[in-house]
Design a protein around this motif. Structure first.
Motif, mmCIF file in Angstrom:
data_model
loop_
_atom_site.group_PDB
_atom_site.id
_atom_site.type_symbol
_atom_site.label_atom_id
_atom_site.label_comp_id
_atom_site.label_asym_id
_atom_site.label_seq_id
_atom_site.Cartn_x
_atom_site.Cartn_y
_atom_site.Cartn_z
ATOM 1 N N HIS A 203 -61.721 33.268 -18.910
ATOM 2 C CA HIS A 203 -62.782 33.341 -19.918
ATOM 3 C C HIS A 203 -62.723 34.601 -20.775
ATOM 4 C CE1 HIS A 203 -64.918 29.878 -18.171
ATOM 5 N NE2 HIS A 203 -64.519 30.357 -17.005
ATOM 6 N N ALA A 204 -61.607 35.322 -20.700
ATOM 7 C CA ALA A 204 -61.494 36.587 -21.440
ATOM 8 C C ALA A 204 -61.662 36.392 -22.943
ATOM 9 C CB ALA A 204 -60.154 37.254 -21.141
ATOM 10 N N GLY A 205 -61.363 35.206 -23.435
ATOM 11 C CA GLY A 205 -61.481 34.953 -24.870
ATOM 12 C C GLY A 205 -62.890 34.617 -25.318
ATOM 13 N N ASP A 206 -63.800 34.416 -24.384
ATOM 14 C CA ASP A 206 -65.191 34.090 -24.728
ATOM 15 C C ASP A 206 -65.910 35.342 -25.223
ATOM 16 O OD1 ASP A 206 -64.450 31.689 -23.701
ATOM 17 O OD2 ASP A 206 -65.741 31.771 -21.920
ATOM 18 N N ASP A 207 -66.664 35.206 -26.300
ATOM 19 C CA ASP A 207 -67.371 36.356 -26.874
ATOM 20 C C ASP A 207 -68.314 37.003 -25.866
ATOM 21 O OD1 ASP A 207 -66.084 36.064 -29.278
ATOM 22 O OD2 ASP A 207 -67.725 34.973 -30.255
ATOM 23 N N ALA A 208 -69.049 36.182 -25.118
ATOM 24 C CA ALA A 208 -70.017 36.719 -24.163
ATOM 25 C C ALA A 208 -69.325 37.554 -23.080
ATOM 26 C CB ALA A 208 -70.801 35.583 -23.509
ATOM 27 N N ILE A 209 -68.172 37.082 -22.615
ATOM 28 C CA ILE A 209 -67.427 37.817 -21.595
ATOM 29 C C ILE A 209 -66.866 39.107 -22.185
ATOM 30 C CG2 ILE A 209 -65.495 37.746 -19.968
ATOM 31 C CD1 ILE A 209 -67.848 35.853 -19.339
ATOM 32 N N GLN A 210 -66.375 39.042 -23.415
ATOM 33 C CA GLN A 210 -65.823 40.235 -24.046
ATOM 34 C C GLN A 210 -66.880 41.305 -24.238
ATOM 35 O OE1 GLN A 210 -62.432 40.792 -24.604
ATOM 36 N NE2 GLN A 210 -63.367 42.810 -24.685
ATOM 37 N N HIS A 211 -68.087 40.895 -24.591
ATOM 38 C CA HIS A 211 -69.184 41.863 -24.735
ATOM 39 C C HIS A 211 -69.478 42.545 -23.398
ATOM 40 C CE1 HIS A 211 -69.994 41.068 -28.860
ATOM 41 N NE2 HIS A 211 -70.461 39.846 -28.687
ATOM 42 N N LEU A 212 -69.439 41.770 -22.325
ATOM 43 C CA LEU A 212 -69.681 42.341 -21.005
ATOM 44 C C LEU A 212 -68.558 43.290 -20.597
ATOM 45 C CD1 LEU A 212 -71.069 39.200 -19.150
ATOM 46 C CD2 LEU A 212 -72.355 41.238 -19.825
ATOM 47 N N LEU A 213 -67.321 42.941 -20.929
ATOM 48 C CA LEU A 213 -66.193 43.826 -20.632
ATOM 49 C C LEU A 213 -66.286 45.108 -21.448
ATOM 50 C CD1 LEU A 213 -63.265 41.236 -20.368
ATOM 51 C CD2 LEU A 213 -64.405 42.479 -18.504
ATOM 52 N N ASP A 214 -66.787 45.005 -22.669
ATOM 53 C CA ASP A 214 -67.021 46.213 -23.478
ATOM 54 C C ASP A 214 -68.051 47.111 -22.797
ATOM 55 O OD1 ASP A 214 -65.245 45.282 -25.376
ATOM 56 O OD2 ASP A 214 -66.803 44.508 -26.728
ATOM 57 N N ASP A 215 -69.079 46.492 -22.226
ATOM 58 C CA ASP A 215 -70.102 47.257 -21.510
ATOM 59 C C ASP A 215 -69.506 47.938 -20.271
ATOM 60 O OD1 ASP A 215 -71.995 46.460 -23.343
ATOM 61 O OD2 ASP A 215 -72.798 44.829 -22.090
ATOM 62 N N VAL A 216 -68.593 47.239 -19.593
ATOM 63 C CA VAL A 216 -67.928 47.822 -18.426
ATOM 64 C C VAL A 216 -67.159 49.071 -18.843
ATOM 65 C CG1 VAL A 216 -66.118 47.480 -16.692
ATOM 66 C CG2 VAL A 216 -67.766 45.650 -17.154
ATOM 67 N N GLU A 217 -66.425 48.980 -19.944
ATOM 68 C CA GLU A 217 -65.658 50.131 -20.431
ATOM 69 C C GLU A 217 -66.574 51.304 -20.767
ATOM 70 O OE1 GLU A 217 -61.802 47.867 -22.477
ATOM 71 O OE2 GLU A 217 -63.408 48.668 -23.745
ATOM 72 N N GLN A 218 -67.702 51.004 -21.390
ATOM 73 C CA GLN A 218 -68.627 52.059 -21.791
ATOM 74 C C GLN A 218 -69.235 52.750 -20.572
ATOM 75 O OE1 GLN A 218 -71.777 50.738 -24.345
ATOM 76 N NE2 GLN A 218 -72.595 52.782 -24.674
ATOM 77 N N ILE A 219 -69.681 51.958 -19.582
ATOM 78 C CA ILE A 219 -70.293 52.536 -18.388
ATOM 79 C C ILE A 219 -69.268 53.329 -17.581
ATOM 80 C CG2 ILE A 219 -71.397 51.996 -16.183
ATOM 81 C CD1 ILE A 219 -72.638 49.541 -17.593
ATOM 82 N N ALA A 220 -68.049 52.786 -17.493
ATOM 83 C CA ALA A 220 -66.988 53.452 -16.725
ATOM 84 C C ALA A 220 -66.356 54.597 -17.503
ATOM 85 C CB ALA A 220 -65.915 52.444 -16.337
ATOM 86 N N ASN A 221 -66.736 54.723 -18.791
ATOM 87 C CA ASN A 221 -66.181 55.756 -19.669
ATOM 88 C C ASN A 221 -64.658 55.658 -19.754
ATOM 89 O OD1 ASN A 221 -66.408 57.920 -21.459
ATOM 90 N ND2 ASN A 221 -66.160 59.457 -19.840
ATOM 91 N N ARG A 222 -64.186 54.402 -19.883
ATOM 92 C CA ARG A 222 -62.757 54.140 -20.013
ATOM 93 C C ARG A 222 -62.555 53.104 -21.110
ATOM 94 N NH1 ARG A 222 -60.517 52.611 -14.190
ATOM 95 N NH2 ARG A 222 -58.589 52.456 -15.402
ATOM 96 N N GLY A 223 -61.538 53.316 -21.916
ATOM 97 C CA GLY A 223 -61.290 52.399 -23.015
ATOM 98 C C GLY A 223 -60.071 51.527 -22.784
ATOM 99 N N ASP A 224 -60.043 50.376 -23.475
ATOM 100 C CA ASP A 224 -58.898 49.464 -23.443
ATOM 101 C C ASP A 224 -58.482 49.082 -22.027
ATOM 102 O OD1 ASP A 224 -58.693 49.479 -26.255
ATOM 103 O OD2 ASP A 224 -57.568 51.360 -26.176
ATOM 104 N N LEU A 225 -59.431 48.706 -21.223
ATOM 105 C CA LEU A 225 -59.108 48.257 -19.867
ATOM 106 C C LEU A 225 -58.461 46.877 -19.920
ATOM 107 C CD1 LEU A 225 -62.373 49.153 -17.888
ATOM 108 C CD2 LEU A 225 -60.177 50.339 -17.765
ATOM 109 N N SER A 226 -57.411 46.700 -19.124
ATOM 110 C CA SER A 226 -56.840 45.368 -18.969
ATOM 111 C C SER A 226 -57.801 44.540 -18.117
ATOM 112 C CB SER A 226 -55.475 45.450 -18.285
ATOM 113 O OG SER A 226 -55.617 45.875 -16.940
#
Length: 225
Positions: A38-61
């Protein structure tokens, strides 16, 4: 007079063991596959963006994001993107008949009685609103969701923060003295009481740390409203 009841889930209406020994492992075992599919779903991508922000890490695979999320699961972190993703995975499990929402036998009895008496019922849990609705919507006692007037999760704020309960009171439009909050966690009850709510602690088993400052009962049927 109590006109509304706000209830926690884990250790209050439902077993903590069900969440930690059934739901959490179920989501963790399927997390990576779910993210890849589901990585291509907008809703999932928004959540993954939130994960990066909280973890203070960018461009996570996907695998790196899964590593972070699995660590949060192990730490029982109350973070919105984790809870939202868990809820999505659990929804698939409920739909497939692989999961069944656990509630204590006294839960449907009490909820139906309070609802019949005209009291408004709400849920406030660290699990996502979707996860809350899934638990109450797929029980051995039928679909209990029609009994509730609303649901609150971590988007309203932390469960040990006074401001969260003040916000809930604003949204349901009642003074604290007319609202009863049910939980097994003393710090949550302290915050609710500080916001002006009435409180009651559920002592379901010896895992619960008693909070003598609050009324204590062993069953929802013992709650006085």
């Amino acid at each position: 007079m109590i006109k509304a009841i706000v209830t926690d889930i884990e250790g209050t209406t439902s077993s903590i063991d069900f969440v930690h020994q059934t739901l959490f492992p179920y989501a963790k075992a399927r997390l990576r596959t779910f993210l890849r599919e589901h990585a291509g779903d907008d809703a999932i991508q928004h959540l993954l963006d939130d994960v990066e922000q909280i973890a203070n890490r960018g461009d996570l695979s996907i695998d790196e994001a899964a590593d972070v999320l699995e660590q949060w699961i192990a730490e029982d972190r109350k973070l919105t993107p984790l809870k939202a993703l868990q809820g999505m995975i659990w929804r698939l499990g409920y739909q497939a008949g692989e999961l069944k929402g656990h509630v204590y036998p006294d839960t449907p009895e009490a909820l139906r009685r309070w609802h019949a008496e005209g009291r408004k019922l709400y849920v406030y849990s660290s699990g996502s609103v979707e996860a809350q609705q899934l638990i109450f919507g797929h029980t051995d006692y039928g679909d209990l969701t029609p009994l509730f007037s609303g649901y609150f999760d971590t988007r309203i704020g932390g469960k040990r923060e006074i401001a969260s309960y003040r916000h809930i009171l604003e949204l349901i439009g009642l003074p604290g003295v007319e609202v009863l909050f049910l939980s097994d966690v003393g710090e949550e009850l302290d915050a609710a009481a500080a916001a002006g709510m009435r409180t009651c602690q559920l002592l379901r088993d010896d895992k619960t740390v008693p909070a003598p400052a609050h009324t204590q009962v062993a069953s929802l049927n013992d709650v006085r409203v």
